[in-house]
Design an enzyme around this catalytic site. Structure first.
Site, short mmCIF file in Angstrom:
data_model
loop_
_atom_site.label_atom_id
_atom_site.label_comp_id
_atom_site.label_asym_id
_atom_site.label_seq_id
_atom_site.Cartn_x
_atom_site.Cartn_y
_atom_site.Cartn_z
N GLU A 407 0.92 -1.17 -0.04
CA GLU A 407 -0.01 0.13 0.00
C GLU A 407 0.86 1.49 0.08
OE1 GLU A 407 -3.17 0.04 -0.65
OE2 GLU A 407 -3.22 -2.20 -0.22
N HIS A 413 3.52 6.54 -5.14
CA HIS A 413 3.26 6.81 -6.71
C HIS A 413 2.34 8.04 -6.54
CE1 HIS A 413 1.46 4.96 -10.75
NE2 HIS A 413 2.32 6.25 -10.96
#
Length: 624
Positions: A407, A413
């Site tokens: 996660e 990202h």
């Protein structure tokens, strides 16, 4: 909405949004967003097509997403029912507005910047903006109908099945919840050691429900109609545009992955992989937990990001009213030269009514604002970790530790995307690329050099012995083959359902045939697993993307990080080539930039297969 203009907000609301200090505030936030949308649409109508219009589109999308994304999270995660309900309502209202109002008003600008238009939140062409009036109305209606069917299917996929309790043998009834004369079966009970319980759960939970079957058929047919209406042969062709696979043909490579045929019953697979893991390597999660306290794991992530990217995570003070639960922690993500990059809210602990799913939510996308400032991204990471106790901190099993890393890959990202437009930021990119950063993090999480940096026994400070780490990695490989086989089966099934219509056979017959061909486990009569396959909603025709992401992550790991998982130059290349673009750049180009070569279909298959050591087959043969 006007009478509220003079109100002074005493407390900041959720995520620091002033209106959201109470559930009623959603109504207000939503009205504000819709007013802003209206002004922007009027502005768009008088602006000549060009970069300016794209900017307006993005502001418009941002205004709606700021409420919709936040509401998407709150409606499933807020402990207070009134908040969940208000958020649900806001999602519905904004959804209808987007579909009806925006689609009609923006027709004129269909051709601006293909790339942006394609990625826009309701993918223009896909929604039918380029059609004539009458067809466009049909496209809008179909979109709305599909949305409803999706919701219906999701609800049905999780509904328990009831059975007269006298049908089940008495000695296994206590495994299920009994209501009056009925027994409720809510899932597959895959980790139960009693064969009979697993078999009963499988046959009852997967017993076909006529209503759900009709819903799935109608969903597939409507998707096919929509695809054909906007000019594609099948929904799969439409869904794959802009992704790395491009056309359904490429996806059939997956078929060459039908590697291993195991001799088990369908209800045995998840259970046995757990048992086999434990027997062969004596992996007892509780032996590992003391080395993986939450504090140690967060230190490990902090160290890794610091080495690779020059980034640190700092705990941030929060305002009253900003959090939905007092155990949520807010992290500031700070770069050594560039300063603050964004915020991650960590909602890590179990609580009643919280979905048991580990996931990542974008609350606010990053984008370049009109004033030239960058709007910082805000995300939530949701896990279900146990609370600390009087005698010990929160301890993670190896699986939880890996999920935390996974996660965190999504979160980074989002944090590192520096895109001009929020609708292509971070994880908003073609599905088959979205899982790459998170799966790559799993490789770091199972590398001894990384784990050894942080795994310390919370009482003695002793490091996790190397032998325990290698046993853990070996044990993961055992199940990897069976898992891969399962993923291939899901991916092929999803492609067939979204391929040529009308389907040649019922969805259950297609399931039976695909399962026997690609999964090697016999189909059980009178079951319909596809009615529980909730990913058909979110990943329609794109389920293969998980395997695609896995292959890319594997190539990136082997070529760029396996020599040195802390290599700063590689970390920077990874940021520049892969993380910074979000969805603003063709995924294949990003992969080429990172690997400095263009991978072929064979490379993809090799990457997946090489991760599986060939010793399973012999292992399964021995253990029969």
């Amino acid at each position: 909405g006007n009478n509220s203009a003079g109100r002074v907000f005493e407390t900041p609301g959720l995520f620091g949004v002033p209106e959201l200090s109470s559930p009623e505030g959603f109504q207000e936030a939503q009205e504000k967003a819709l007013q802003e949308t209206e002004q922007l649409v009027q502005k768009a109508c008088i602006t000549p097509p060009g970069p300016q219009t794209v900017m307006i589109f993005d502001q418009l999308s941002d205004a709606l997403c700021r409420v919709a994304d936040l509401a998407d999270f709150v409606k499933i995660a807020h402990p207070d029912f009134a908040f969940r309900e208000a958020a649900e309502e806001a999602c519905r209202n904004i959804g209808t507005v987007v579909e009806k109002y925006v689609l009609w008003s923006l027709t004129g600008f269909y051709c601006i910047f293909r790339q942006v238009a394609e990625l826009f939140m309701f993918d223009f062409e896909i929604s039918g903006i380029h059609l004539d009036e009458e067809k466009r109305k049909r496209a809008v209606d179909l979109n709305v109908k599909i949305l409803d069917l999706c919701n219906q299917f999701l609800i049905g996929a999780h509904l328990p099945n009831k059975i007269d309790k006298h049908i089940l043998p008495e000695h296994i009834r206590y495994n299920f919840s009994v209501e009056g004369n009925y027994i409720q079966i809510t899932g597959l009970h895959a980790d139960c050691s009693d064969d009979l319980v697993r078999e009963a759960a499988y046959k009852i939970f997967l017993y076909p429900n006529a209503e759900q079957l009709r819903c799935l058929e109608e969903l597939l047919t409507s998707r096919n109609h929509l695809a054909q209406l906007v000019g594609y042969n099948t929904f799969a062709h439409r869904a794959l545009q802009g992704t790395m696979a491009r056309t359904p043909g490429k996806v059939h490579v997956l078929r060459s992955l039908s590697l291993i045929h195991l001799k088990l019953m369908p209800w045995d697979h998840p259970y046995y992989s757990g048992v086999l893991r434990a027997e062969r390597y004596n992996i007892e999660p509780s032996l590992y937990c003391p080395f993986f306290s939450l504090g140690a794991c967060m230190e490990g992530l902090n160290f890794l990001f610091n080495q690779l990217l020059g980034i640190s995570l700092y705990a941030e003070q929060t305002e009253k009213g900003e959090l939905w639960c007092e155990d949520v922690r807010k992290l500031a993500v700070v770069h050594e030269n560039e300063g603050l990059l964004g915020y991650i809210y960590c909602d890590f602990f179990q609580r009643a009514d919280k979905p048991h799913q580990d996931c990542h939510f974008t609350i606010r996308g990053g984008r370049l604002r009109e004033d030239g400032e960058y709007q910082l991204p805000v995300v939530v990471l949701m896990l279900s970790l146990p609370h600390s106790t009087r005698s010990s901190p929160t301890l993670l099993t190896p699986g939880m530790m890996e999920n935390l890393f996974h996660e965190m890959g999504h979160a980074m990202h989002s944090m590192l995307g520096r895109t001009r437009y929020q609708h292509v930021t971070g994880t908003r990119c073609p599905t088959d690329f979205a899982e790459v950063p998170s799966i790559l993090m799993e490789y770091f999480a199972s590398d001894y050099r990384v784990v050894n940096q942080f795994a310390r026994h919370y009482q003695t400070g002793q490091s996790l012995p190397k032998s325990m780490v290698s046993r853990l990695c070996e044990s993961k490989k055992i199940c990897a083959a069976a898992d891969m086989q399962l993923q291939v089966f899901y991916a092929v099934l999803d492609q067939l359902y979204h391929g040529e219509h009308p389907l040649k056979r019922s969805t259950t017959d297609i399931l039976k045939e695909t399962q026997e061909k690609f999964y090697g486990l016999p189909y059980v009569p009178n079951t319909a697993w596809q009615l529980r396959f909730s990913h058909l909603v979110g990943y329609g025709a794109k389920y293969y993307s998980y395997l695609m992401s896995r292959a890319i992550a594997s190539m990136v790991w082997k070529q760029c990080f396996v020599q040195n998982p802390f290599d700063r130059a590689m970390g920077e290349r990874y940021r520049k080539e892969m993380l910074a673009h979000g969805g603003g750049k063709e995924p294949m180009l990003m992969v080429q930039g990172m690997l400095q070569k263009s991978p072929s279909v064979e490379d993809f298959v090799d990457a997946l297969v090489s991760d599986l050591d060939q010793d399973f087959e012999t292992f399964f043969m021995d253990s029969e």
